[in-house]
Each structure stands twice: as structure tokens, then as C-alpha cells.
Write an enzyme that holds these catalytic residues in place. Structure first.
Site, PDB file in Angstrom:
ATOM      1  N   ARG A 113       0.826  -1.212   0.000  1.00 10.36           N
ATOM      2  CA  ARG A 113       0.000   0.000   0.000  1.00 10.36           C
ATOM      3  C   ARG A 113       0.862   1.265   0.000  1.00 10.36           C
ATOM      4  O   ARG A 113       0.453   2.283  -0.558  1.00 10.36           O
ATOM      5  CB  ARG A 113      -0.925   0.000   1.209  1.00 10.36           C
ATOM      6  CG  ARG A 113      -2.047  -0.981   1.034  1.00 10.36           C
ATOM      7  CD  ARG A 113      -3.083  -0.811   2.109  1.00 10.36           C
ATOM      8  NE  ARG A 113      -4.279  -1.533   1.734  1.00 10.36           N
ATOM      9  CZ  ARG A 113      -5.193  -1.949   2.586  1.00 10.36           C
ATOM     10  NH1 ARG A 113      -5.057  -1.696   3.873  1.00 10.36           N
ATOM     11  NH2 ARG A 113      -6.258  -2.595   2.167  1.00 10.36           N
ATOM     12  N   LYS A 152     -18.323 -16.535   1.756  1.00  7.39           N
ATOM     13  CA  LYS A 152     -19.765 -16.278   1.863  1.00  7.39           C
ATOM     14  C   LYS A 152     -20.422 -15.830   0.564  1.00  7.39           C
ATOM     15  O   LYS A 152     -20.012 -14.849  -0.038  1.00  7.39           O
ATOM     16  CB  LYS A 152     -20.006 -15.179   2.896  1.00  7.39           C
ATOM     17  CG  LYS A 152     -19.786 -15.622   4.307  1.00  7.39           C
ATOM     18  CD  LYS A 152     -20.580 -14.715   5.249  1.00  7.39           C
ATOM     19  CE  LYS A 152     -20.029 -14.773   6.642  1.00  7.39           C
ATOM     20  NZ  LYS A 152     -18.996 -13.772   6.874  1.00  7.39           N
ATOM     21  N   GLY A 212      -8.254  -8.513  -0.831  1.00  6.92           N
ATOM     22  CA  GLY A 212      -6.941  -8.717  -0.206  1.00  6.92           C
ATOM     23  C   GLY A 212      -6.411 -10.120  -0.415  1.00  6.92           C
ATOM     24  O   GLY A 212      -5.217 -10.309  -0.675  1.00  6.92           O
ATOM     25  N   GLY A 221     -13.000  -4.154   0.520  1.00  8.00           N
ATOM     26  CA  GLY A 221     -14.463  -4.057   0.543  1.00  8.00           C
ATOM     27  C   GLY A 221     -14.979  -2.956  -0.370  1.00  8.00           C
ATOM     28  O   GLY A 221     -16.048  -3.080  -0.978  1.00  8.00           O
TER      29      GLY A 221
HETATM   30  P1  AMP Z   1     -13.999 -13.931   1.842  1.00  7.82           P
HETATM   31  O1  AMP Z   1     -13.649 -12.954   2.923  1.00  7.82           O
HETATM   32  O2  AMP Z   1     -15.471 -14.198   1.731  1.00  7.82           O
HETATM   33  O3  AMP Z   1     -13.354 -13.595   0.511  1.00  7.82           O
HETATM   34  O4  AMP Z   1     -13.389 -15.309   2.305  1.00  7.82           O
HETATM   35  C1  AMP Z   1     -12.018 -15.546   2.432  1.00  7.82           C
HETATM   36  C2  AMP Z   1     -11.828 -16.725   3.319  1.00  7.82           C
HETATM   37  O5  AMP Z   1     -12.495 -17.843   2.777  1.00  7.82           O
HETATM   38  C3  AMP Z   1     -10.381 -17.126   3.461  1.00  7.82           C
HETATM   39  O6  AMP Z   1      -9.957 -16.834   4.760  1.00  7.82           O
HETATM   40  C4  AMP Z   1     -10.395 -18.639   3.187  1.00  7.82           C
HETATM   41  O7  AMP Z   1      -9.676 -19.372   4.147  1.00  7.82           O
HETATM   42  C5  AMP Z   1     -11.871 -18.972   3.303  1.00  7.82           C
HETATM   43  N1  AMP Z   1     -12.198 -20.176   2.551  1.00  7.82           N
HETATM   44  C6  AMP Z   1     -12.004 -20.394   1.240  1.00  7.82           C
HETATM   45  N2  AMP Z   1     -12.350 -21.656   0.904  1.00  7.82           N
HETATM   46  C7  AMP Z   1     -12.757 -22.257   2.048  1.00  7.82           C
HETATM   47  C8  AMP Z   1     -13.231 -23.558   2.366  1.00  7.82           C
HETATM   48  N3  AMP Z   1     -13.326 -24.503   1.427  1.00  7.82           N
HETATM   49  N4  AMP Z   1     -13.579 -23.818   3.637  1.00  7.82           N
HETATM   50  C9  AMP Z   1     -13.461 -22.864   4.585  1.00  7.82           C
HETATM   51  N5  AMP Z   1     -13.021 -21.620   4.352  1.00  7.82           N
HETATM   52  C10 AMP Z   1     -12.671 -21.313   3.091  1.00  7.82           C
END
Ligand code: AMP
Length: 405
Positions: free
Chosen positions: A42, A204, A357, A380
Site C-alpha cells: 500500500r 460467503k 486482499g 471491501g
Molecule cells: P472472503 O472474505 O469471503 O473472501 O473469504 C475468504 C476466506 O475464505 C479465506 O480466509 C479462506 O480461508 C476462506 N475459505 C475459502 N475456501 C474455504 C473452504 N473450502 N472452507 C473454509 N473456508 C474457506
């Protein structure tokens, strides 16, 4: 439709105190009694703007937040280590103020010579930054002749340094990093070259819902990996074992499956997985034979056939936007799918964009950064921009009616 932004390169900087809102919210780690910056991306991102100000005889006053000090001075959120890193990168002295406002900062700003660089202490040591208080804005104004914002990741928030201050400064504009973010993300949102593919991962569905809905009318292929994929697979009747997924995510995924079918959008989902009995169970890692996951196991990454499928389906795509990891990539044993995806996108011939990120970290760790056309730093804010939200910090930098400041 993004209106034209006032730009840094159109401002007269000579001899002026140029207040630059930067995003120096970098990760730190303790080393003995000191804190050091562990990832300076950054800071590097702001160098073009800082160097432009120096080269044009401006007096560069940098302001940022770091962490969440909640309106109080707290040594562990000091910008001191950032100042040290910046000084090293610029090859010149950077003076850090004790406080971002007040007599000390003001008199230092008035003693600056053209080309000097001053770094203000953490803006969020004052509650007035986030509440956009008139008093705090008035104090920042004491340091400002020209205003520049180069912190895209903060522009969706109406804070003192992003909205309150620029409203009161006639000479204001966007820094180079913000200009780049707006250029690439606006083109992606409004006029992407087709076929367009969105590659979504992470945990999510609900976080990515806004983007998916916004892009339904113009996307040709949607790839889903990471924990999000299990919601889609479950919605399509597959067994997902103990994989991360709740009813709400499944319902949202079912809605997207239906909308994609109705619009003939190709939804590309994993066909195999890396699985384990828990996220900690590295030695128990296995690859499934097909799309279903045994009841006692959970998915932690996409499998090798999925990687091949994604590679194949990416060929011929003209624009790709990637957000979110394909698995629990923080654990090296489960990072293979995310890195392979970064390489697959890097090898494709279309315009390659990424945001978030985790994706940025995976791109950098897989050494594919140079092949990407643009990696957004906005976190975000990038997703909110693509969802079509208005950014108060950008609006204040737009040209209004002719003649108006
Ligand atoms: P997000 O903030 O929604 O982009 O999610 C990122 C997070 O999703 C990361 O910390 C990953 O460890 C988690 N993640 C990705 N794939 C999986 C999975 N199969 N099971 C659990 N967590 C996951």
C-alpha cells in the site's frame, strides 16, 4: 455512470501544502521493542502520487488511518514504522508529526520547503475523523492548500479526511492510484469486453451476492470456488459433507442458479475437491473422485480436475474479474487451487482484473502480478463500487457545473 474526476496532474502544486489522503493501513509485526511493516504494497502504491508532488515542487503532507484505535492515541497504531518504510522507499527524510492536528503539525507544515514530505500521525487517534466533525475538519484545513485523495479503499466512507475536508478546498483532485482504480473498475462495470467471466471464491455467497446480481445482465460465465461453491453444489442436490454452508447461503446460491439458467449464463462449479476431516487435518488431506463430498469430510480447496476445467473454460474469455480464494489458502497444503487459478488467469489472453486482499496476496505469492492488467487495492470498497454504490469521497472530486469549484 462515473462523472469526470478532477485529477492531481491538473492541479498547480508549486509551493503549496498538498494534503494527500493515502491508505497506509498496512500489516505490522512487533520486532523487539519496535513495530515493522510486513507488507509495504500500500505504501508502494502511493509512491507515484508522492513523487509527482515532489517533482512539481509541492509540499507533500500525507494522512492515513491505521487499524482501529477508536479515537484515542495508542502507540501500537502509530504510523512511525510506516514513516520509516516510506523514507526507505523514497530515499529521503519523512518527518512524522506527534499528532495529525494542532499547533505542532501546523507549524511543521508552515516550515516545509517545496519537495518536503511530512507524515501526519494516525487520523483515527481522533474521534472526529470517523464522525466527520466540523472541528476536526477545521483543524485539517489549517494544514491544507491543495487536497488529493489516493486512498480508494476509504472513499466509500464519509469521513473528515475523505469528504469533510475536500468540500472546503477548491483545489482538489484524485491521485494516480484512485484514477487507475476508477478507470479499470468503471470499464468493468459499464462496458466490459465480452465474453466476461467472473471468478468468485471465499467463504460467503452473501458477500458476493450484490456483485453477482449487478453483473447478471452482462456476464457470460460465472466460476465459483472456495467455500461459496458448496452452497451452489448443495442447492443443486449434491452431498457436501461437513463443508462450510448454511441455509441462508444455500438459498442465495439457489437464487443465482435459477437466474443464471434463465439468462443462459454458464455457471462453472467444482467437479472435485481437496477434502480433510477438519481445516487442521493437513495429513488427512485427500482428493475426491467426483463432485460429492463424503459425509464425514469437508472441502478445503478445489481439486485437480476442477483446475483443468477452469483453465479450459477461461480460454476465449475477453475479460476476467477474480475475487476470493478457491480454498483455505492461508494453509499452504490447501493453497494449491488458489495459486493454480492465479496462474490460469495469468496465462489467459483476456483483460485480467482482480480485487480483494486474499486474491491480491495469492497473485503476489504465486508470482503472477506482472501478468495481471490490474489488481485492485480497495478491499471491501472494490466490491461496493462494482455493486454500484455511490462513493461520497469520489463524488466530492467530480467536476460539477462549469465554473463551480
Ligand atoms: P472472503 O472474505 O469471503 O473472501 O473469504 C475468504 C476466506 O475464505 C479465506 O480466509 C479462506 O480461508 C476462506 N475459505 C475459502 N475456501 C474455504 C473452504 N473450502 N472452507 C473454509 N473456508 C474457506
Amino acid at each position: 455512470m462515473q462523472k469526470a474526476l478532477k485529477k492531481l496532474q491538473d492541479l498547480d502544486l508549486r509551493g503549496k501544502r498538498v494534503f494527500v489522503r493515502v491508505d497506509f493501513n498496512v500489516p505490522l509485526k512487533a520486532e523487539g521493542k519496535h513495530w515493522v511493516v510486513t507488507d509495504s504494497k500500500r505504501i508502494e502504491g502511493a509512491l507515484e502520487t508522492i513523487r509527482h508532488i515532489i517533482a512539481n515542487d509541492g509540499k507533500c503532507i500525507l494522512a492515513s488511518h491505521l487499524g482501529r484505535p477508536k479515537g484515542k492515541k495508542d502507540a501500537k497504531f502509530s504510523l512511525e514504522p510506516v514513516g520509516a518504510k516510506l523514507s526507505e522507499l523514497l530515499g529521503k527524510d519523512v518527518i512524522l508529526t506527534d499528532d495529525c492536528i494542532g499547533d505542532g503539525a501546523k507549524s511543521l507544515s508552515l516550515r516545509m520547503r517545496s519537495g518536503d514530505v511530512l507524515l501526519l500521525e494516525n487520523l483515527r487517534f481522533h474521534e472526529g475523523e470517523e464522525s466527520n466533525s466540523a472541528d476536526f475538519v477545521a483543524k485539517l484545513l489549517e494544514l491544507t492548500d491543495v487536497y488529493v485523495n489516493d486512498a480508494f479503499g476509504t472513499m466509500h466512507r464519509a469521513h473528515a479526511s475523505t469528504v469533510g475536508l475536500p468540500k472546503l478546498v477548491a483545489d482538489r483532485g484524485a491521485g494516480f492510484l484512485v484514477q487507475k482504480e476508477v478507470k479499470y473498475l468503471t470499464a468493468l462495470k459499464e462496458n466490459p469486453e465480452r465474453p466476461l467471466a467472473l471468478v468468485m471464491g471465499g467463504s460467503k455467497v452473501s458477500d458476493k451476492m450484490g456483485i453477482l446480481e449487478q453483473f447478471l445482465p452482462k456476464v457470460d460465465k460465472v466460476f465459483v470456488g472456495g467455500a461459496m461453491a458448496y452452497a451452489f453444489l448443495k442447492a443443486k442436490g449434491h452431498e457436501i459433507g461437513k463443508s462450510l454452508c448454511d441455509d441462508k447461503q444455500e438459498q442465495l446460491a439457489a437464487r443465482i442458479v435459477k437466474a443464471a439458467e434463465a439468462r443462459h449464463i454458464r455457471l462453472v462449479l467444482p467437479v472435485d475437491h481437496v477434502v480433510a476431516s477438519s481445516i487442521q487435518d493437513v495429513p488427512g488431506k485427500k482428493i475426491t473422485a467426483g463432485v460429492d463430498i463424503p459425509k464425514e469430510l469437508l472441502g478445503v480447496d478445489i481439486g485437480p480436475q476442477t483446475i483443468e476445467l477452469f483453465q479450459r473454460e477461461l480460454s476465449g474469455v475477453k475479460t476476467i474479474f477474480w475475487n476470493g480464494p478457491m480454498g483455505v489458502f492461508e494453509e499452504p497444503a490447501f493453497a494449491g487451487g488458489t495459486f493454480a487459478l492465479a496462474r490460469a488467469i495469468a496465462a489467459s489472453s483476456g483483460l485480467k482484473l482482480a480485487g480483494g486482499g486474499d486474491s491480491a496476496a495469492a497473485i503476489s505469492q504465486s508470482g503472477t502480478e506482472a501478468q495481471f492488467d490490474f489488481v485492485s487495492t480497495g478491499g471491501g470498497a472494490t466490491l461496493e463500487f462494482l455493486e454500484g454504490h455511490e462513493f461520497a469521497g469520489l463524488k466530492v472530486l467530480e467536476f460539477r457545473k462549469s465554473g463551480e469549484a
